[in-house]
Design a protein around this motif. Structure first.
Motif: not given
Length: 602
Positions: A1-23
């Motif tokens: 059974m493959a080990a569960e990937i459990n990590f996080s990192f911080s990053d930047t994403t940029s772009g044009y807003v296409v739509e918003r649904q709630g949050r």
């Protein structure tokens, strides 16, 4: 059974807003992909701000501002989940709004240049007397001086350029005073006149210790150690030439012309064209064995950097056909030898016979992204004075291909160095994925002049996105000035020399050049709005034909004209609108000339 990937990192994403649904907000990145970012109760927002302006919090208006078409930067944690990656928005930076892009508004870049001029003025001289004897090459990240006492000619000249450019856009007399004092210091302390050869050389620098000076004739920099590199002589002229445009100083022009004779006599290859990268400090030969790996070499800096550093401005100031001929030779060499059909990037280093040198030092077979953009930008300038289909073709080819290979498609911004040859479809990073300030400048100016010259909206989009990243992440709102390097996601990289605001590699030049030309290109070519420029000719000004030339840059033919002239605040009519020249009146006093340049109807 493959080990569960459990990590996080911080990053930047940029772009044009296409739509918003709630949050959940869907962004379209610069390369057309869609990324969903998730807002939380603690997500904050701010508007993009200029250097010297206060923080503007909009955290209470996030859902209102996240309208389709808005360009935003999102920074926060990224988690792996079943759908790939989950982007959480900790901070949002809103760039454009219903009124457009802020850096396209009149005065944005001028105000930024004023702030930069203030930072470097205070860092070097405080608020008191301008004394270049106290000038230091190395400036800390907070603007303080260090214990290093070598005054490098190039960095001093680059500061002079920034101050002269600031005067041209603002008319601030203090910036002119710094530019003129710096120019005089260069001439008095860093110049060597060789009467036998009828040329002028510039010392690498001056070591100041206990009030005594020790001249450093050959370069102390590692790549060029104990040689005279072409680029150091080139950049010695950058501040002098911009100051000459304002003042018409005969002594400055004489030193510029003497240095040009140095290039033609000792660096130029009369047989195969171009300019050698180094000469021996004793024999002045590019073929001397002492040069080691720099023996009989040519490179981008020794060939192409003449144009943006001083040659365009020298031609603008004098109208002398000799300098247009030299520009033509420079760009003919670029379009003939630097394109490489096997790579989207140009070839930058060559042997004497123009065969590529893919084994030199740190460069090897690697691309400096900014040099490719710089070539595109300057080819478009050259089109304004001597149009050639080869110039336009290479400029557009580089403008079209660079975004896919040299830009970060998710975060924005432009990379530093990449492998020229792709491996499994990717041009790999050479050492890191960081981004430097000057390469962002080259991108912004390249795409602004491409857009303004061709009317292509895609070029304008690239210019706007490049400007957005630079203004969002490179401006130091705490200490002043501009960061040398940021990490891929935009966080400042403050390690080693890259934490400094002044060094062998960084001074005021590229930042000021960006502000000066971005204001010109944006207002005159993109917005089609008039622009005011300031000049301060001496009573004994030495301008070719007695004419003050006030063209802000070499722009597409027929696109701008001189609309109004004020001399010492009084309207003056002896000027040529199309040639953008002013016949100066005879005066025993120094004049203050204000020139309004306006776009012309196409």
């Amino acid at each position: 059974m493959a080990a569960e990937i459990n990590f996080s990192f911080s990053d930047t994403t940029s772009g044009y807003v296409v739509e918003r649904q709630g949050r959940q907000v869907v962004l379209r990145t610069t390369d057309g992909r869609q990324v969903t970012v998730h807002l939380t109760d603690t997500t904050t927002g701010q508007r993009l701000r200029n250097l010297g302006k206060p923080y503007e919090d909009v955290s209470g208006r996030l859902y209102e501002l996240l309208a389709p078409g808005r360009f935003v930067f999102c920074y926060g944690p990224v988690y792996p989940d079943s759908g790939g990656l989950r982007f959480q928005a900790s901070q949002l930076v809103f760039v454009n709004d219903a009124d457009g892009w802020p850096f396209e508004r009149s005065g944005w870049w001028t105000e930024q240049l004023k702030e930069l001029a203030g930072f470097y003025r205070r860092s070097q001289f405080g608020d008191g007397t301008i004394d270049f004897g106290d000038y230091r090459t190395v400036i800390s990240g907070s603007g303080g001086k260090t214990g290093q006492h070598i005054q490098e000619t190039d960095t001093l000249s680059r500061m002079v350029y920034g101050m002269a450019s600031a005067y041209m856009l603002t008319g601030d007399e203090d910036t002119l005073a710094v530019a003129e004092a710096g120019s005089q210091y260069l001439q008095d302390h860093m110049r060597f006149v060789d009467a036998d050869e009828d040329v002028v050389y510039w010392y690498h620098g001056v070591e100041v210790n206990g009030g005594r000076e020790h001249k450093l004739f050959a370069s102390e920099f590692g790549d060029d150690y104990r040689a005279i590199p072409a680029y150091e002589q080139i950049y010695a002229l950058v501040g002098l030439t911009q100051t000459y445009r304002l003042t018409g100083s005969a002594s400055i022009l004489a030193d510029i012309e003497g240095t040009v004779r140095l290039f033609e006599k000792f660096f130029h290859d009369p047989k195969l064209g171009g300019y050698y990268s180094h000469i021996d400090p004793v024999t002045l030969s590019p073929h001397h064995e002492s040069l080691g790996p720099n023996r009989a070499r040519k490179n981008w800096n020794s060939v192409g950097d003449h144009a943006p550093a001083y040659l365009f401005n020298l031609y603008l100031a004098t109208g002398d056909e000799r300098y247009r001929t030299m520009l033509e030779h420079t760009f003919d060499m670029i379009v003939t030898h630097m394109p490489d059909p096997s790579s989207p990037f140009v070839q930058e280093r060559f042997h004497s016979d123009w065969t590529p040198d893919r084994n030199w030092g740190w460069q090897q077979d690697r691309a400096v992204v900014g040099h490719n953009l710089k070539i595109a930008w300057n080819l478009m300038r050259m089109q304004g004075t001597l149009p050639k289909r080869e110039y336009l073709a290479l400029a557009k080819t580089l403008g079209d291909t660079m975004p896919a290979v040299g830009r970060d498609p998710q975060r924005g911004g432009w990379y530093d160095m990449l492998q020229r040859t792709a491996d499994e479809g990717r041009h790999g990073f050479v050492w890191h994925d960081r981004k430097t300030w000057w390469q962002q400048e080259q991108a912004i100016l390249a795409y602004l002049i491409l857009a303004g010259s061709t009317g292509d909206e895609e070029y304008l989009r690239h210019g706007r996105e490049s400007s957005a990243f630079y203004n969002a992440f490179f401006l130091d709102h705490d200490e002043g000035g501009v960061f040398f390097t940021v990490l891929a996601q935009g966080l400042p990289f403050l390690v080693g020399n890259e934490r400094l605001k002044g060094s062998h590699a960084m001074a005021m030049y590229h930042k000021a050049e960006l502000c000066y030309l971005a204001e010109i290109y944006t207002q005159l070519l993109v917005n089609r709005q008039p622009l005011e420029l300031y000049f301060r000719p001496e009573a004994s000004a030495s301008f070719n034909g007695g004419l003050l030339r006030v063209a802000p840059d070499i722009l597409p033919r027929g696109r701008v004209a001189l609309d109004r002239v004020l001399i010492d605040g009084v309207p003056y009519t002896d000027f040529d609108p199309e040639a953008m020249t002013v016949r100066l009146p005879k005066s025993a006093e120094r004049l203050r000339v204000q020139a309004r340049i306006r776009p012309q109807e196409r």
